[in-house]
Design a protein around this motif. Structure first.
Motif, PDB file in Angstrom:
ATOM      1  N   UNK A   1     -30.526  68.395  58.480  1.00 33.52           N
ATOM      2  CA  UNK A   1     -31.628  68.390  57.517  1.00 33.52           C
ATOM      3  C   UNK A   1     -32.935  68.702  58.268  1.00 33.52           C
ATOM      4  N   UNK A   2     -33.694  69.653  57.730  1.00 32.18           N
ATOM      5  CA  UNK A   2     -34.947  70.032  58.373  1.00 32.18           C
ATOM      6  C   UNK A   2     -36.061  70.100  57.326  1.00 32.18           C
ATOM      7  N   UNK A   3     -37.249  70.502  57.788  1.00 26.02           N
ATOM      8  CA  UNK A   3     -38.412  70.553  56.890  1.00 26.02           C
ATOM      9  C   UNK A   3     -38.178  71.504  55.723  1.00 26.02           C
ATOM     10  N   UNK A   4     -37.496  72.634  56.000  1.00 28.20           N
ATOM     11  CA  UNK A   4     -37.226  73.614  54.950  1.00 28.20           C
ATOM     12  C   UNK A   4     -36.333  73.024  53.854  1.00 28.20           C
ATOM     13  N   UNK A   5     -35.321  72.284  54.276  1.00 27.35           N
ATOM     14  CA  UNK A   5     -34.413  71.662  53.304  1.00 27.35           C
ATOM     15  C   UNK A   5     -35.140  70.623  52.453  1.00 27.35           C
ATOM     16  N   UNK A   6     -35.984  69.834  53.097  1.00 33.63           N
ATOM     17  CA  UNK A   6     -36.762  68.823  52.356  1.00 33.63           C
ATOM     18  C   UNK A   6     -37.671  69.503  51.336  1.00 33.63           C
ATOM     19  N   UNK A   7     -38.287  70.624  51.733  1.00 37.96           N
ATOM     20  CA  UNK A   7     -39.147  71.360  50.807  1.00 37.96           C
ATOM     21  C   UNK A   7     -38.340  71.870  49.614  1.00 37.96           C
ATOM     22  N   UNK A   8     -37.101  72.341  49.873  1.00 36.94           N
ATOM     23  CA  UNK A   8     -36.231  72.784  48.780  1.00 36.94           C
ATOM     24  C   UNK A   8     -35.950  71.631  47.824  1.00 36.94           C
ATOM     25  N   UNK A   9     -35.618  70.485  48.398  1.00 38.39           N
ATOM     26  CA  UNK A   9     -35.313  69.301  47.580  1.00 38.39           C
ATOM     27  C   UNK A   9     -36.507  68.929  46.694  1.00 38.39           C
ATOM     28  N   UNK A  10     -37.702  68.881  47.267  1.00 42.15           N
ATOM     29  CA  UNK A  10     -38.899  68.513  46.511  1.00 42.15           C
ATOM     30  C   UNK A  10     -39.191  69.530  45.411  1.00 42.15           C
ATOM     31  N   UNK A  11     -39.002  70.808  45.712  1.00 46.61           N
ATOM     32  CA  UNK A  11     -39.287  71.854  44.729  1.00 46.61           C
ATOM     33  C   UNK A  11     -38.313  71.799  43.560  1.00 46.61           C
ATOM     34  N   UNK A  12     -37.031  71.574  43.844  1.00 46.61           N
ATOM     35  CA  UNK A  12     -36.033  71.459  42.772  1.00 46.61           C
ATOM     36  C   UNK A  12     -36.345  70.249  41.893  1.00 46.61           C
ATOM     37  N   UNK A  13     -36.747  69.138  42.533  1.00 50.51           N
ATOM     38  CA  UNK A  13     -37.074  67.929  41.778  1.00 50.51           C
ATOM     39  C   UNK A  13     -38.267  68.172  40.859  1.00 50.51           C
ATOM     40  N   UNK A  14     -39.249  68.935  41.337  1.00 48.39           N
ATOM     41  CA  UNK A  14     -40.436  69.204  40.526  1.00 48.39           C
ATOM     42  C   UNK A  14     -40.143  70.182  39.399  1.00 48.39           C
ATOM     43  N   UNK A  15     -39.319  71.184  39.675  1.00 52.45           N
ATOM     44  CA  UNK A  15     -39.001  72.194  38.658  1.00 52.45           C
ATOM     45  C   UNK A  15     -37.879  71.749  37.733  1.00 52.45           C
ATOM     46  N   UNK A  25     -39.658  79.662  45.384  1.00 53.00           N
ATOM     47  CA  UNK A  25     -39.603  79.707  46.848  1.00 53.00           C
ATOM     48  C   UNK A  25     -39.151  81.065  47.377  1.00 53.00           C
ATOM     49  N   UNK A  26     -38.957  82.009  46.450  1.00 53.31           N
ATOM     50  CA  UNK A  26     -38.492  83.350  46.841  1.00 53.31           C
ATOM     51  C   UNK A  26     -37.195  83.255  47.665  1.00 53.31           C
ATOM     52  N   UNK A  27     -36.295  82.424  47.182  1.00 58.29           N
ATOM     53  CA  UNK A  27     -35.011  82.222  47.861  1.00 58.29           C
ATOM     54  C   UNK A  27     -33.892  82.447  46.859  1.00 58.29           C
ATOM     55  N   UNK A  28     -32.672  82.521  47.366  1.00 61.00           N
ATOM     56  CA  UNK A  28     -31.529  82.708  46.460  1.00 61.00           C
ATOM     57  C   UNK A  28     -31.043  81.348  45.980  1.00 61.00           C
ATOM     58  N   UNK A  32     -30.024  77.639  47.992  1.00 57.66           N
ATOM     59  CA  UNK A  32     -30.570  76.322  47.661  1.00 57.66           C
ATOM     60  C   UNK A  32     -29.454  75.326  47.382  1.00 57.66           C
ATOM     61  N   UNK A  33     -28.468  75.764  46.623  1.00 60.97           N
ATOM     62  CA  UNK A  33     -27.354  74.865  46.269  1.00 60.97           C
ATOM     63  C   UNK A  33     -26.616  74.401  47.517  1.00 60.97           C
ATOM     64  N   UNK A  34     -26.322  75.339  48.442  1.00 61.43           N
ATOM     65  CA  UNK A  34     -25.618  74.968  49.676  1.00 61.43           C
ATOM     66  C   UNK A  34     -26.441  73.978  50.513  1.00 61.43           C
ATOM     67  N   UNK A  35     -27.759  74.219  50.573  1.00 60.71           N
ATOM     68  CA  UNK A  35     -28.625  73.350  51.367  1.00 60.71           C
ATOM     69  C   UNK A  35     -28.657  71.937  50.795  1.00 60.71           C
ATOM     70  N   UNK A  36     -28.718  71.825  49.457  1.00 62.97           N
ATOM     71  CA  UNK A  36     -28.769  70.498  48.828  1.00 62.97           C
ATOM     72  C   UNK A  36     -27.440  69.773  48.985  1.00 62.97           C
ATOM     73  N   UNK A  37     -26.336  70.511  48.865  1.00 69.75           N
ATOM     74  CA  UNK A  37     -25.013  69.893  49.059  1.00 69.75           C
ATOM     75  C   UNK A  37     -24.898  69.338  50.478  1.00 69.75           C
ATOM     76  N   UNK A  38     -25.367  70.113  51.451  1.00 66.75           N
ATOM     77  CA  UNK A  38     -25.328  69.654  52.844  1.00 66.75           C
ATOM     78  C   UNK A  38     -26.233  68.448  53.039  1.00 66.75           C
ATOM     79  N   UNK A  39     -27.390  68.455  52.377  1.00 64.06           N
ATOM     80  CA  UNK A  39     -28.329  67.329  52.473  1.00 64.06           C
ATOM     81  C   UNK A  39     -27.695  66.075  51.879  1.00 64.06           C
ATOM     82  N   UNK A  40     -27.022  66.218  50.744  1.00 61.42           N
ATOM     83  CA  UNK A  40     -26.363  65.071  50.102  1.00 61.42           C
ATOM     84  C   UNK A  40     -25.267  64.511  51.009  1.00 61.42           C
ATOM     85  N   UNK A  41     -24.547  65.399  51.696  1.00 60.69           N
ATOM     86  CA  UNK A  41     -23.491  64.948  52.606  1.00 60.69           C
ATOM     87  C   UNK A  41     -24.089  64.167  53.776  1.00 60.69           C
TER      88      UNK A  41
END
Length: 286
Positions: A1-15, A25-28, A32-41
């Motif tokens: 988990x890094x700063x980028x992943x945390x930013x993804x998490x916060x952005x998804x929560x807000x949106x 975030x100009x991302x695919x 995002x889904x893979x990053x959040x799944x890894x974060x949850x793990x």
């Protein structure tokens, strides 16, 4: 988990949506889904309940959202404070000056002397319009402002030092006066005078009328929102502009600067409570 992943998490929560967060975030979305799944793990909890296209925070997700958001805000505050400490360190001066000015000739000799005597001193110059200059001084984004003396009127807590006088003049399109006769100020009585009105108070228009009163006419004033707009109109031959001899546009071969018998006072202003040692050195040299 890094700063980028945390930013993804916060952005998804807000949106409340993976797709909207991906767009923001100009991302695919799959990334995002893979990053959040890894974060949850990594955290060992489920962060989102995925219902259709919506993504709602779980109870555990809300706890982590509050924690990461607080951490992010604290980091931003510490970063801003650290940048302020760095920018205000002795040896660093930030000077704002009026846009359109050719700054060499005002303080270049002083700056050269400072660099010679204080080789570690860093002087940064930034051009802004009148309103932005004073706002940046209020926010401590510049240490001093170089401008027409009038911009410091009615500003409390500001010390001002006069450093030069510069002649005012009328800036017009040169080819409109290719008659073998140099124009004089009275020749512009039928022209439109473009005036910048950044603060919507029309004070500058009244000043222009005062400047031209000795020439026997009351100018027709048209307000514009920027110096660039005024210059465009002048270049198109739609009117003229009152400026001073230090504006870099006075040297434009397509434009003609016609002097008036009046002057601006150039001043430098700074906050009375400033602790910037380098600025004190600059003021002393001036």
């Amino acid at each position: 988990m890094n700063e980028s992943t945390i930013k993804m998490f916060l952005t998804i929560a807000e949106e409340k949506s993976f797709s909207k967060a991906a767009d923001r975030m100009f991302a695919s979305q799959p990334n995002l889904s893979r990053s959040i799944i890894k974060m949850e793990e990594e955290l060992g909890v489920q962060l989102f309940d995925r219902v259709g296209r919506k993504a709602e925070l779980t109870e555990a997700g809300r706890e982590f959202y509050d924690f990461f958001r607080r951490t992010q805000l604290e980091f931003q505050k510490v970063s801003a404070y650290a940048r302020k400490l760095h920018s205000n360190r002795p040896g660093n001066i930030r000077i704002g000056y009026m846009e359109g000015w050719k700054i060499s000739g005002f303080i270049d000799n002083v700056l050269n002397k400072l660099k010679e005597n204080y080789p570690n001193m860093d002087v940064r110059m930034e051009a802004c319009n009148r309103k932005e200059l004073m706002e940046k001084l209020d926010r401590d984004e510049v240490d001093a402002v170089l401008g027409i003396k009038g911009i410091f009127r009615q500003k409390r807590g500001i010390k001002v030092k006069d450093i030069a006088r510069i002649r005012r003049g009328v800036l017009c399109r040169r080819r409109d006066w290719e008659t073998g006769k140099e124009p004089v100020p009275a020749d512009f009585k039928n022209e439109i005078f473009f005036v910048m009105d950044e603060e919507c108070n029309m004070i500058l228009g009244e000043q222009i009328r005062e400047f031209l009163e000795p020439y026997g006419f009351v100018p027709e004033i048209q307000y514009v929102n920027s110096l660039e707009s005024a210059l465009n109109y002048v270049e198109l031959g739609d009117g003229v502009l009152i400026c001073d001899e230090r504006t870099r546009y006075a040297e434009n071969e397509d434009l003609l600067f016609v002097p008036l018998d009046s002057f601006h006072t150039v001043s430098i202003g700074w906050k009375r409570e400033t602790k910037n040692v380098a600025l004190a050195v600059l003021i002393a040299e001036l």
